[in-house]
Design a protein around this motif. Sequence first.
Motif, PDB file in Angstrom:
ATOM      1  N   GLN A  77      -7.552   0.895  -1.425  1.00  0.00           N
ATOM      2  CA  GLN A  77      -7.299   2.058  -0.458  1.00  0.00           C
ATOM      3  C   GLN A  77      -8.356   1.952   0.799  1.00  0.00           C
ATOM      4  O   GLN A  77      -8.330   2.629   1.591  1.00  0.00           O
ATOM      5  CB  GLN A  77      -8.369   3.123  -1.603  1.00  0.00           C
ATOM      6  N   ASP A  79      -9.679  -0.268   4.388  1.00  0.00           N
ATOM      7  CA  ASP A  79      -9.069  -0.598   5.625  1.00  0.00           C
ATOM      8  C   ASP A  79      -8.598  -2.055   5.307  1.00  0.00           C
ATOM      9  O   ASP A  79      -9.294  -2.890   5.113  1.00  0.00           O
ATOM     10  CB  ASP A  79      -9.866  -0.528   6.982  1.00  0.00           C
ATOM     11  N   PRO A  80      -7.175  -2.449   5.442  1.00  0.00           N
ATOM     12  CA  PRO A  80      -6.726  -3.607   5.205  1.00  0.00           C
ATOM     13  C   PRO A  80      -7.601  -4.737   5.932  1.00  0.00           C
ATOM     14  O   PRO A  80      -7.794  -5.833   5.352  1.00  0.00           O
ATOM     15  CB  PRO A  80      -5.225  -3.655   5.714  1.00  0.00           C
ATOM     16  N   ARG A 136       1.081  -7.945   0.900  1.00  0.00           N
ATOM     17  CA  ARG A 136       2.254  -7.521   1.365  1.00  0.00           C
ATOM     18  C   ARG A 136       2.565  -6.226   1.513  1.00  0.00           C
ATOM     19  O   ARG A 136       3.402  -5.641   2.403  1.00  0.00           O
ATOM     20  CB  ARG A 136       3.359  -7.964   0.281  1.00  0.00           C
ATOM     21  N   ARG A 137       2.152  -5.074   0.800  1.00  0.00           N
ATOM     22  CA  ARG A 137       2.321  -3.781   0.921  1.00  0.00           C
ATOM     23  C   ARG A 137       1.517  -3.216   2.303  1.00  0.00           C
ATOM     24  O   ARG A 137       2.110  -2.618   3.084  1.00  0.00           O
ATOM     25  CB  ARG A 137       1.369  -3.108  -0.181  1.00  0.00           C
ATOM     26  N   TRP A 138       0.216  -3.656   2.402  1.00  0.00           N
ATOM     27  CA  TRP A 138      -0.348  -3.609   3.716  1.00  0.00           C
ATOM     28  C   TRP A 138       0.641  -4.221   4.992  1.00  0.00           C
ATOM     29  O   TRP A 138       0.578  -3.373   5.986  1.00  0.00           O
ATOM     30  CB  TRP A 138      -1.576  -4.090   3.943  1.00  0.00           C
ATOM     31  N   ALA A 140       3.727  -4.472   4.902  1.00  0.00           N
ATOM     32  CA  ALA A 140       5.055  -3.600   5.083  1.00  0.00           C
ATOM     33  C   ALA A 140       4.809  -2.251   5.464  1.00  0.00           C
ATOM     34  O   ALA A 140       5.729  -1.554   6.512  1.00  0.00           O
ATOM     35  CB  ALA A 140       5.620  -3.405   3.813  1.00  0.00           C
ATOM     36  N   ASP A 141       3.463  -1.642   5.325  1.00  0.00           N
ATOM     37  CA  ASP A 141       2.885  -0.483   5.867  1.00  0.00           C
ATOM     38  C   ASP A 141       2.819  -0.541   7.434  1.00  0.00           C
ATOM     39  O   ASP A 141       2.361   0.239   8.135  1.00  0.00           O
ATOM     40  CB  ASP A 141       1.659   0.109   5.359  1.00  0.00           C
ATOM     41  N   GLY A 142       2.768  -1.839   7.966  1.00  0.00           N
ATOM     42  CA  GLY A 142       2.438  -2.186   9.435  1.00  0.00           C
ATOM     43  C   GLY A 142       0.848  -2.279   9.769  1.00  0.00           C
ATOM     44  O   GLY A 142       0.572  -2.100  10.917  1.00  0.00           O
ATOM     45  N   GLN A 143       0.043  -2.186   8.811  1.00  0.00           N
ATOM     46  CA  GLN A 143      -1.355  -2.433   8.724  1.00  0.00           C
ATOM     47  C   GLN A 143      -1.850  -3.724   9.225  1.00  0.00           C
ATOM     48  O   GLN A 143      -2.949  -3.812   9.614  1.00  0.00           O
ATOM     49  CB  GLN A 143      -2.198  -1.723   7.554  1.00  0.00           C
TER      50      GLN A 143
END
Length: 197
Positions: A77, A79-80, A136-138, A140-143
């Motif tokens: 949760q 900040d990436p 990978r999720r971060w 994909a979320d553009g972060q």
Amino acid sequence: MTTRIQRRNRRKILDAALEVFSAQGFRGATLDQIAGVAGLSKPNLLYYFDSKEAMHRALLDELLDIWLAPLRAMNPQGDPRGEIMGYMRRKLQLSRDYPRESRLFANEVLQGAPRLSDEIAGDLKDLVDDRAALIRRWIADGQLAAVDPYHLIFSIWALTQHYADFDAQIRLIRGDKDPMDGAEGFLDSLFDRLLHP
């Protein structure tokens, strides 16, 4: 129940074993060397640990808990970039605080990980797979910038543990300077640019 003296001797033996294994590797280390560094007789050493393998295994078990903690500490949760940079800083601090342990692990892996293959292919792989999926999720979320999550983690390992594993090389090149002087700032800048979306 173990006495205070038994706990102290066990710790003294493991510290001596760490010193010898990290310098000589598993194959090059002998019970006589470990006993000499510990200041104990070889029979006394064998009272606490029945073999060189038992000492090495005890050290590796302790090490794995320490070594995996920074990767486990990444917060899904958070900040990436902050989480990845925090992981890199924690790994760099481990290299500063535990250089012998880093060399012990490196020696084991260089020998093909004969005593750690189950843990590397099991718990470590599962943890890295989990963190790679998070990265990978971060992405994909553009972060985060699109980077290969596994190579990112491997790069963090390489760039932080180098300071412990190749300390002698760095000291010879840089002279009397602290081998890690400026390392955190450089790595912060490197990874911040790499990860910026």
